[in-house]
Motif scaffolding. Structure first.
Motif, PDB file in Angstrom:
ATOM      1  N   GLY A  32      45.528  48.260  29.938  1.00  0.00           N
ATOM      2  CA  GLY A  32      44.104  48.373  30.264  1.00  0.00           C
ATOM      3  C   GLY A  32      43.592  47.173  31.029  1.00  0.00           C
ATOM      4  N   VAL A  33      44.069  45.992  30.640  1.00  0.00           N
ATOM      5  CA  VAL A  33      43.691  44.765  31.342  1.00  0.00           C
ATOM      6  C   VAL A  33      44.253  44.795  32.761  1.00  0.00           C
ATOM      7  CG1 VAL A  33      43.985  42.253  31.396  1.00  0.00           C
ATOM      8  CG2 VAL A  33      43.476  43.407  29.235  1.00  0.00           C
ATOM      9  N   THR A  34      45.514  45.154  32.885  1.00  0.00           N
ATOM     10  CA  THR A  34      46.157  45.228  34.193  1.00  0.00           C
ATOM     11  C   THR A  34      45.436  46.225  35.094  1.00  0.00           C
ATOM     12  OG1 THR A  34      48.296  44.648  33.240  1.00  0.00           O
ATOM     13  CG2 THR A  34      48.324  45.723  35.393  1.00  0.00           C
ATOM     14  N   ASN A  35      45.117  47.383  34.562  1.00  0.00           N
ATOM     15  CA  ASN A  35      44.416  48.406  35.354  1.00  0.00           C
ATOM     16  C   ASN A  35      43.034  47.928  35.792  1.00  0.00           C
ATOM     17  OD1 ASN A  35      46.582  50.146  35.128  1.00  0.00           O
ATOM     18  ND2 ASN A  35      45.727  51.259  33.383  1.00  0.00           N
ATOM     19  N   ALA A  36      42.331  47.218  34.914  1.00  0.00           N
ATOM     20  CA  ALA A  36      40.999  46.719  35.263  1.00  0.00           C
ATOM     21  C   ALA A  36      41.081  45.694  36.387  1.00  0.00           C
ATOM     22  CB  ALA A  36      40.331  46.110  34.032  1.00  0.00           C
ATOM     23  N   ILE A  37      42.051  44.785  36.314  1.00  0.00           N
ATOM     24  CA  ILE A  37      42.209  43.777  37.366  1.00  0.00           C
ATOM     25  C   ILE A  37      42.611  44.441  38.681  1.00  0.00           C
ATOM     26  CG2 ILE A  37      43.505  41.740  38.117  1.00  0.00           C
ATOM     27  CD1 ILE A  37      41.447  41.210  35.861  1.00  0.00           C
ATOM     28  N   GLU A  41      40.417  44.283  42.093  1.00  0.00           N
ATOM     29  CA  GLU A  41      40.985  43.827  43.359  1.00  0.00           C
ATOM     30  C   GLU A  41      40.862  44.898  44.438  1.00  0.00           C
ATOM     31  OE1 GLU A  41      44.372  40.602  42.019  1.00  0.00           O
ATOM     32  OE2 GLU A  41      44.934  42.718  42.062  1.00  0.00           O
ATOM     33  N   ASP A  42      41.116  46.137  44.082  1.00  0.00           N
ATOM     34  CA  ASP A  42      40.995  47.236  45.048  1.00  0.00           C
ATOM     35  C   ASP A  42      39.557  47.410  45.521  1.00  0.00           C
ATOM     36  OD1 ASP A  42      43.712  47.744  44.893  1.00  0.00           O
ATOM     37  OD2 ASP A  42      43.488  49.472  43.540  1.00  0.00           O
ATOM     38  N   SER A  43      38.607  47.296  44.598  1.00  0.00           N
ATOM     39  CA  SER A  43      37.211  47.541  44.966  1.00  0.00           C
ATOM     40  C   SER A  43      36.644  46.446  45.864  1.00  0.00           C
ATOM     41  CB  SER A  43      36.341  47.710  43.716  1.00  0.00           C
ATOM     42  OG  SER A  43      36.191  46.486  43.031  1.00  0.00           O
ATOM     43  N   ILE A  44      37.097  45.199  45.700  1.00  0.00           N
ATOM     44  CA  ILE A  44      36.571  44.134  46.557  1.00  0.00           C
ATOM     45  C   ILE A  44      37.504  43.810  47.722  1.00  0.00           C
ATOM     46  CG2 ILE A  44      35.119  43.144  44.772  1.00  0.00           C
ATOM     47  CD1 ILE A  44      37.185  40.989  44.342  1.00  0.00           C
ATOM     48  N   ARG A  47      43.107  39.968  46.819  1.00  0.00           N
ATOM     49  CA  ARG A  47      43.988  39.637  45.695  1.00  0.00           C
ATOM     50  C   ARG A  47      43.363  38.460  44.955  1.00  0.00           C
ATOM     51  NH1 ARG A  47      48.116  42.446  43.529  1.00  0.00           N
ATOM     52  NH2 ARG A  47      49.885  41.162  42.997  1.00  0.00           N
ATOM     53  N   LEU A  48      43.169  38.591  43.660  1.00  0.00           N
ATOM     54  CA  LEU A  48      42.522  37.547  42.862  1.00  0.00           C
ATOM     55  C   LEU A  48      43.519  36.661  42.130  1.00  0.00           C
ATOM     56  CD1 LEU A  48      39.687  39.754  41.352  1.00  0.00           C
ATOM     57  CD2 LEU A  48      39.516  38.138  43.260  1.00  0.00           C
ATOM     58  N   LEU A  49      44.665  37.236  41.803  1.00  0.00           N
ATOM     59  CA  LEU A  49      45.655  36.513  41.013  1.00  0.00           C
ATOM     60  C   LEU A  49      47.038  36.631  41.641  1.00  0.00           C
ATOM     61  CD1 LEU A  49      44.494  37.882  37.563  1.00  0.00           C
ATOM     62  CD2 LEU A  49      44.320  35.501  38.260  1.00  0.00           C
ATOM     63  N   HIS A  50      47.761  35.509  41.663  1.00  0.00           N
ATOM     64  CA  HIS A  50      49.186  35.526  41.988  1.00  0.00           C
ATOM     65  C   HIS A  50      49.887  35.842  40.674  1.00  0.00           C
ATOM     66  CE1 HIS A  50      48.691  33.700  45.915  1.00  0.00           C
ATOM     67  NE2 HIS A  50      47.979  32.728  45.380  1.00  0.00           N
ATOM     68  N   ARG A  51      50.735  36.870  40.662  1.00  0.00           N
ATOM     69  CA  ARG A  51      51.397  37.262  39.426  1.00  0.00           C
ATOM     70  C   ARG A  51      52.900  37.049  39.532  1.00  0.00           C
ATOM     71  NH1 ARG A  51      47.664  41.135  40.881  1.00  0.00           N
ATOM     72  NH2 ARG A  51      46.139  41.756  39.342  1.00  0.00           N
ATOM     73  N   THR A  52      53.471  36.490  38.476  1.00  0.00           N
ATOM     74  CA  THR A  52      54.921  36.432  38.326  1.00  0.00           C
ATOM     75  C   THR A  52      55.232  37.014  36.958  1.00  0.00           C
ATOM     76  OG1 THR A  52      54.989  34.246  37.290  1.00  0.00           O
ATOM     77  CG2 THR A  52      55.047  34.317  39.706  1.00  0.00           C
ATOM     78  N   THR A  53      56.500  37.084  36.620  1.00  0.00           N
ATOM     79  CA  THR A  53      56.850  37.641  35.308  1.00  0.00           C
ATOM     80  C   THR A  53      56.424  36.736  34.171  1.00  0.00           C
ATOM     81  OG1 THR A  53      59.042  36.664  35.504  1.00  0.00           O
ATOM     82  CG2 THR A  53      58.800  38.967  36.191  1.00  0.00           C
ATOM     83  N   ARG A  54      56.244  35.454  34.447  1.00  0.00           N
ATOM     84  CA  ARG A  54      55.912  34.513  33.378  1.00  0.00           C
ATOM     85  C   ARG A  54      54.476  34.022  33.377  1.00  0.00           C
ATOM     86  NH1 ARG A  54      60.424  32.150  30.564  1.00  0.00           N
ATOM     87  NH2 ARG A  54      62.279  33.194  31.321  1.00  0.00           N
ATOM     88  N   LEU A  58      45.305  31.743  39.942  1.00  0.00           N
ATOM     89  CA  LEU A  58      44.236  32.204  40.822  1.00  0.00           C
ATOM     90  C   LEU A  58      44.573  31.987  42.291  1.00  0.00           C
ATOM     91  CD1 LEU A  58      41.148  30.808  38.912  1.00  0.00           C
ATOM     92  CD2 LEU A  58      41.679  33.204  39.272  1.00  0.00           C
ATOM     93  N   THR A  59      44.185  32.944  43.102  1.00  0.00           N
ATOM     94  CA  THR A  59      44.208  32.747  44.548  1.00  0.00           C
ATOM     95  C   THR A  59      42.934  31.987  44.917  1.00  0.00           C
ATOM     96  OG1 THR A  59      42.998  34.795  44.978  1.00  0.00           O
ATOM     97  CG2 THR A  59      45.413  34.953  44.905  1.00  0.00           C
ATOM     98  N   GLY A  60      42.799  31.625  46.159  1.00  0.00           N
ATOM     99  CA  GLY A  60      41.568  30.967  46.606  1.00  0.00           C
ATOM    100  C   GLY A  60      40.348  31.848  46.377  1.00  0.00           C
ATOM    101  N   GLU A  61      40.492  33.123  46.696  1.00  0.00           N
ATOM    102  CA  GLU A  61      39.388  34.073  46.476  1.00  0.00           C
ATOM    103  C   GLU A  61      39.113  34.241  44.983  1.00  0.00           C
ATOM    104  OE1 GLU A  61      42.039  34.707  48.358  1.00  0.00           O
ATOM    105  OE2 GLU A  61      41.294  35.104  50.377  1.00  0.00           O
ATOM    106  N   GLY A  62      40.186  34.228  44.179  1.00  0.00           N
ATOM    107  CA  GLY A  62      40.030  34.340  42.737  1.00  0.00           C
ATOM    108  C   GLY A  62      39.270  33.165  42.151  1.00  0.00           C
ATOM    109  N   GLU A  63      39.537  31.972  42.673  1.00  0.00           N
ATOM    110  CA  GLU A  63      38.811  30.788  42.214  1.00  0.00           C
ATOM    111  C   GLU A  63      37.315  30.914  42.512  1.00  0.00           C
ATOM    112  OE1 GLU A  63      40.376  26.984  43.435  1.00  0.00           O
ATOM    113  OE2 GLU A  63      42.434  27.730  43.213  1.00  0.00           O
ATOM    114  N   LEU A  64      37.004  31.377  43.717  1.00  0.00           N
ATOM    115  CA  LEU A  64      35.600  31.552  44.081  1.00  0.00           C
ATOM    116  C   LEU A  64      34.907  32.582  43.201  1.00  0.00           C
ATOM    117  CD1 LEU A  64      35.897  31.516  47.982  1.00  0.00           C
ATOM    118  CD2 LEU A  64      34.951  29.716  46.512  1.00  0.00           C
ATOM    119  N   LEU A  65      35.583  33.709  42.971  1.00  0.00           N
ATOM    120  CA  LEU A  65      34.982  34.741  42.130  1.00  0.00           C
ATOM    121  C   LEU A  65      34.824  34.261  40.697  1.00  0.00           C
ATOM    122  CD1 LEU A  65      33.868  37.600  41.909  1.00  0.00           C
ATOM    123  CD2 LEU A  65      36.184  38.366  41.384  1.00  0.00           C
ATOM    124  N   TYR A  66      35.816  33.552  40.182  1.00  0.00           N
ATOM    125  CA  TYR A  66      35.732  33.034  38.819  1.00  0.00           C
ATOM    126  C   TYR A  66      34.528  32.093  38.676  1.00  0.00           C
ATOM    127  CZ  TYR A  66      36.865  30.622  34.502  1.00  0.00           C
ATOM    128  OH  TYR A  66      36.794  30.090  33.237  1.00  0.00           O
TER     129      TYR A  66
END
Length: 70
Positions: A32-37, A41-44, A47-54, A58-66
Motif C-alpha cells: 500500500g505504501v509502495t502503491n501510494a508513492i 510520482e505518476d500524478s506529479i 521521481r521522488l525517491l531513489h530506490r535500491t533493495t536496501r 530522496l531525489t532533488g525533487e523529493g527533497e523540495l516536496l518533502y
C-alpha cells in the motif's frame, strides 16, 4: 487515495527511513505504501525517491516536496 494521503505516506517514508518502517508506523501494508508513492510520482510526473533493495533516498525533487509537505 487522495493526494493529501499520498503526501502523508511520502513524509512517513522519509521520516521513518524506508517503506517497511513507514508501513509499520502507519499501520498499513508495504504494498500500500509502495502503491501510494508510485501514484504520487505518476500524478506529479517526477521521481521522488531513489530506490535500491536496501534503502531509499530522496531525489532533488523529493527533497523540495518533502520540505514543502512538512
Amino acid at each position: 487515495m487522495n493526494t493529501v494521503q499520498q503526501l502523508q505516506i511520502f513524509v512517513a517514508v522519509v521520516d521513518n527511513g524506508g517503506f517497511a518502517r513507514a508501513a509499520e508506523a502507519l499501520g498499513m501494508g508495504r504494498p500500500g505504501v509502495t502503491n501510494a508513492i508510485n501514484a504520487l510520482e505518476d500524478s506529479i510526473g517526477v521521481r521522488l525517491l531513489h530506490r535500491t533493495t536496501r534503502r531509499s533516498s530522496l531525489t532533488g525533487e523529493g527533497e523540495l516536496l518533502y520540505e514543502r509537505a512538512t
